[in-house]
Motif scaffolding. Structure first.
Motif, PDB file in Angstrom:
ATOM      1  N   LEU A 162      28.541  23.521  47.698  1.00 10.18           N
ATOM      2  CA  LEU A 162      27.294  23.308  46.962  1.00 10.18           C
ATOM      3  C   LEU A 162      27.592  22.557  45.667  1.00 10.18           C
ATOM      4  O   LEU A 162      28.485  22.936  44.908  1.00 10.18           O
ATOM      5  N   ILE A 163      26.832  21.488  45.418  1.00 13.85           N
ATOM      6  CA  ILE A 163      27.001  20.665  44.225  1.00 13.85           C
ATOM      7  C   ILE A 163      25.724  20.712  43.397  1.00 13.85           C
ATOM      8  O   ILE A 163      24.625  20.586  43.937  1.00 13.85           O
ATOM      9  N   ASN A 164      25.869  20.881  42.071  1.00 15.76           N
ATOM     10  CA  ASN A 164      24.697  20.829  41.195  1.00 15.76           C
ATOM     11  C   ASN A 164      25.005  20.005  39.952  1.00 15.76           C
ATOM     12  O   ASN A 164      25.754  20.430  39.076  1.00 15.76           O
ATOM     13  N   ALA A 165      24.419  18.808  39.903  1.00 14.18           N
ATOM     14  CA  ALA A 165      24.487  17.966  38.712  1.00 14.18           C
ATOM     15  C   ALA A 165      23.073  17.651  38.239  1.00 14.18           C
ATOM     16  O   ALA A 165      22.821  16.606  37.655  1.00 14.18           O
ATOM     17  N   ALA A 166      22.132  18.575  38.509  1.00 12.86           N
ATOM     18  CA  ALA A 166      20.729  18.373  38.146  1.00 12.86           C
ATOM     19  C   ALA A 166      20.363  19.255  36.959  1.00 12.86           C
ATOM     20  O   ALA A 166      20.475  18.843  35.809  1.00 12.86           O
ATOM     21  N   ARG A 167      19.970  20.485  37.232  1.00 12.81           N
ATOM     22  CA  ARG A 167      19.638  21.457  36.200  1.00 12.81           C
ATOM     23  C   ARG A 167      20.185  22.819  36.625  1.00 12.81           C
ATOM     24  O   ARG A 167      19.986  23.259  37.767  1.00 12.81           O
TER      25      ARG A 167
ATOM     26  N   HIS B 132      28.463  19.594  31.576  1.00 13.59           N
ATOM     27  CA  HIS B 132      27.256  18.778  31.531  1.00 13.59           C
ATOM     28  C   HIS B 132      27.591  17.353  31.082  1.00 13.59           C
ATOM     29  O   HIS B 132      27.140  16.874  30.034  1.00 13.59           O
ATOM     30  N   ILE B 133      28.353  16.665  31.915  1.00 16.61           N
ATOM     31  CA  ILE B 133      28.811  15.304  31.601  1.00 16.61           C
ATOM     32  C   ILE B 133      28.246  14.249  32.552  1.00 16.61           C
ATOM     33  O   ILE B 133      28.475  13.065  32.346  1.00 16.61           O
ATOM     34  N   ALA B 134      27.501  14.669  33.580  1.00 16.83           N
ATOM     35  CA  ALA B 134      27.096  13.712  34.619  1.00 16.83           C
ATOM     36  C   ALA B 134      26.371  12.510  34.038  1.00 16.83           C
ATOM     37  O   ALA B 134      26.586  11.369  34.458  1.00 16.83           O
ATOM     38  N   TYR B 135      25.522  12.747  33.060  1.00 13.33           N
ATOM     39  CA  TYR B 135      24.700  11.679  32.490  1.00 13.33           C
ATOM     40  C   TYR B 135      25.412  10.861  31.419  1.00 13.33           C
ATOM     41  O   TYR B 135      24.911   9.825  30.983  1.00 13.33           O
ATOM     42  N   ALA B 136      26.600  11.298  30.969  1.00 12.63           N
ATOM     43  CA  ALA B 136      27.113  10.919  29.657  1.00 12.63           C
ATOM     44  C   ALA B 136      28.157   9.803  29.657  1.00 12.63           C
ATOM     45  O   ALA B 136      28.994   9.762  28.764  1.00 12.63           O
ATOM     46  N   SER B 137      28.132   8.898  30.611  1.00  9.22           N
ATOM     47  CA  SER B 137      29.063   7.770  30.541  1.00  9.22           C
ATOM     48  C   SER B 137      28.696   6.875  29.354  1.00  9.22           C
ATOM     49  O   SER B 137      27.551   6.865  28.891  1.00  9.22           O
TER      50      SER B 137
ATOM     51  N   ILE C  69      30.933  31.037  50.993  1.00  3.08           N
ATOM     52  CA  ILE C  69      30.911  29.582  51.074  1.00  3.08           C
ATOM     53  C   ILE C  69      32.260  29.068  50.574  1.00  3.08           C
ATOM     54  O   ILE C  69      33.019  29.791  49.917  1.00  3.08           O
ATOM     55  N   SER C  70      32.540  27.802  50.873  1.00  6.13           N
ATOM     56  CA  SER C  70      33.882  27.264  50.654  1.00  6.13           C
ATOM     57  C   SER C  70      34.170  26.842  49.222  1.00  6.13           C
ATOM     58  O   SER C  70      35.302  26.944  48.755  1.00  6.13           O
ATOM     59  N   GLY C  71      33.149  26.353  48.503  1.00 10.67           N
ATOM     60  CA  GLY C  71      33.413  25.879  47.158  1.00 10.67           C
ATOM     61  C   GLY C  71      32.155  25.350  46.505  1.00 10.67           C
ATOM     62  O   GLY C  71      31.093  25.246  47.136  1.00 10.67           O
ATOM     63  N   SER C  72      32.280  25.002  45.226  1.00 11.08           N
ATOM     64  CA  SER C  72      31.129  24.506  44.495  1.00 11.08           C
ATOM     65  C   SER C  72      31.583  23.592  43.366  1.00 11.08           C
ATOM     66  O   SER C  72      32.632  23.819  42.755  1.00 11.08           O
ATOM     67  N   GLY C  73      30.783  22.574  43.106  1.00 11.52           N
ATOM     68  CA  GLY C  73      30.999  21.684  41.969  1.00 11.52           C
ATOM     69  C   GLY C  73      29.781  21.756  41.072  1.00 11.52           C
ATOM     70  O   GLY C  73      28.674  21.430  41.497  1.00 11.52           O
ATOM     71  N   ILE C  74      29.978  22.213  39.830  1.00 12.09           N
ATOM     72  CA  ILE C  74      28.853  22.513  38.947  1.00 12.09           C
ATOM     73  C   ILE C  74      29.019  21.788  37.610  1.00 12.09           C
ATOM     74  O   ILE C  74      30.028  21.956  36.920  1.00 12.09           O
ATOM     75  N   ASP C  75      27.995  21.016  37.254  1.00 13.46           N
ATOM     76  CA  ASP C  75      28.000  20.327  35.959  1.00 13.46           C
ATOM     77  C   ASP C  75      26.958  20.893  35.008  1.00 13.46           C
ATOM     78  O   ASP C  75      26.966  20.572  33.827  1.00 13.46           O
ATOM     79  N   VAL C  76      26.067  21.735  35.510  1.00 14.79           N
ATOM     80  CA  VAL C  76      24.966  22.256  34.703  1.00 14.79           C
ATOM     81  C   VAL C  76      24.857  23.760  34.891  1.00 14.79           C
ATOM     82  O   VAL C  76      25.122  24.287  35.971  1.00 14.79           O
ATOM     83  N   PHE C  77      24.423  24.450  33.838  1.00 21.86           N
ATOM     84  CA  PHE C  77      24.457  25.903  33.818  1.00 21.86           C
ATOM     85  C   PHE C  77      23.120  26.449  33.317  1.00 21.86           C
ATOM     86  O   PHE C  77      22.172  25.693  33.125  1.00 21.86           O
ATOM     87  N   ASP C  78      23.066  27.753  33.105  1.00 20.18           N
ATOM     88  CA  ASP C  78      21.845  28.366  32.593  1.00 20.18           C
ATOM     89  C   ASP C  78      21.679  28.149  31.095  1.00 20.18           C
ATOM     90  O   ASP C  78      20.665  28.525  30.516  1.00 20.18           O
ATOM     91  N   MET C  79      22.684  27.557  30.475  1.00 10.44           N
ATOM     92  CA  MET C  79      22.657  27.225  29.064  1.00 10.44           C
ATOM     93  C   MET C  79      23.509  25.981  28.858  1.00 10.44           C
ATOM     94  O   MET C  79      24.277  25.602  29.743  1.00 10.44           O
TER      95      MET C  79
END
Length: 317
Positions: free
Chosen positions: A230-235, A284-289, A253-263
């Motif tokens: 499961l990947i989450n780079a949204a909210r 929270h770096i997905a947007y920050a290039s 589940i096998s794994g997860s990639g998370i860029d965003v959290f509850d805070m």
């Protein structure tokens, strides 16, 4: 008109002034605050005499908006605006715009970076290699041939689909409306339940609102294959992250990639995902290039120009 940039936008002040030059040359004034503040009274002081306010992703509470008695517009340097008290803005006839589209390439790239990081065990193997170890005991899996489920096929989700197809993945998706271009490329739309049951990887690209908050709960997590990612780079709050951490630690589940959290980071040390198994976390770096930050500033000030011309764009309210 006085334009106030309430917090850093990830662009050097000189570059920001260059981007805003057309407005400055027309006689508008620009005040840039280069340090964030969470102090409500300080924020009230900063906004009290401004006409147009620029913010990024720091919360903008109603009491701060009310303190800006001359405020006419809020130009949000972000795609989502759930951190702005929109009810108070609407109540005070303040136009709110966003910077839609600025981060699309950056988010798409990190989404696949997280997928590959997990499938190829990049993070743990980085440590192992430095310690003189080998790949022994670590799985190495490909994107090619896997089924990618996308929740939300707007600009970002749509581009994720196109890249996935280039990787040789089968793409399925859930969205309120179906994108004909994506369907012509081979994307198959189905229910959210079927996306979770069928996918090898699920990636989230939904907006955060009352309907999507907590939508990926234990029920949906239980539908995933044991080998799924499961990947989450949204909210962050779109997922029940306590349930996700539990599923990871119980190896459901096998794994997860998370860029965003509850805070917003920094993340408290007792936050469950920090200790979840086989999880790649980024703050929270997905947007920050660097490129996205410049694009974002350009959109923000173009929004202001259009507003002042009487032809506003990217309007939320």
């Amino acid at each position: 008109m006085k334009i106030t940039v309430l917090e850093p936008l990830g662009v050097e002040k000189e570059k920001l002034e260059e981007i805003a030059r057309p407005l400055i040359e027309k006689g508008h004034t620009l005040e840039i605050f280069e340090e964030k503040s969470t102090d409500i009274e300080e924020l009230k002081r900063r906004v009290k005499d401004t006409n147009i306010l620029v913010i990024a992703n720091s919360p903008l509470k109603g009491e701060v908006i009310k303190a800006a008695s001359d405020l006419e517009m809020i130009s949000v340097a972000f795609t989502g605006v759930d951190h702005v008290d929109l009810d108070i803005a609407k109540e005070n006839d303040i136009l709110v715009s966003n910077a839609a589209g600025y981060s699309t390439p950056a988010v798409v790239e990190l989404t696949f970076g997280l997928m590959i990081g997990i499938l190829r065990n990049v993070v743990p193997l980085h440590k192992v290699t430095r310690e003189g170890g080998t790949m022994e005991g670590f799985r190495q899996r490909e994107l090619h041939g896997r089924t990618l489920g996308i929740l939300g096929t707007g600009d970002i989700g749509g581009d994720v689909a196109k890249v996935a197809i280039a990787f040789g993945m089968k793409v399925i998706a859930f969205n309120r409306s179906e994108n004909e271009e994506l369907k012509n490329l081979g994307v198959e739309y189905m229910s959210m339940e079927d996306v979770f049951k069928t996918s090898d990887i699920v990636t989230i690209h939904l907006p955060l609102n009352d309907k999507t908050r907590g939508i990926v709960d234990q029920r949906y997590l239980n539908m995933l294959k044991k080998d799924a990612i499961l990947i989450n780079a949204a909210r962050g709050p779109i997922i029940d992250n306590n349930a996700l951490a539990k599923a990871l630690n119980e190896e459901k589940i096998s794994g997860s990639g998370i860029d965003v959290f509850d805070m917003e980071p920094p993340i408290p040390s007792d936050y469950p995902l920090l200790n979840a198994k086989n999880t790649v976390l980024t703050p929270h770096i997905a947007y920050a290039s660097e490129e996205a930050m410049v694009r974002r500033a350009g959109i923000v000030f173009k929004n202001i120009e259009k507003f002042l011309e009487g032809n506003p764009q990217n309007v939320i309210i």
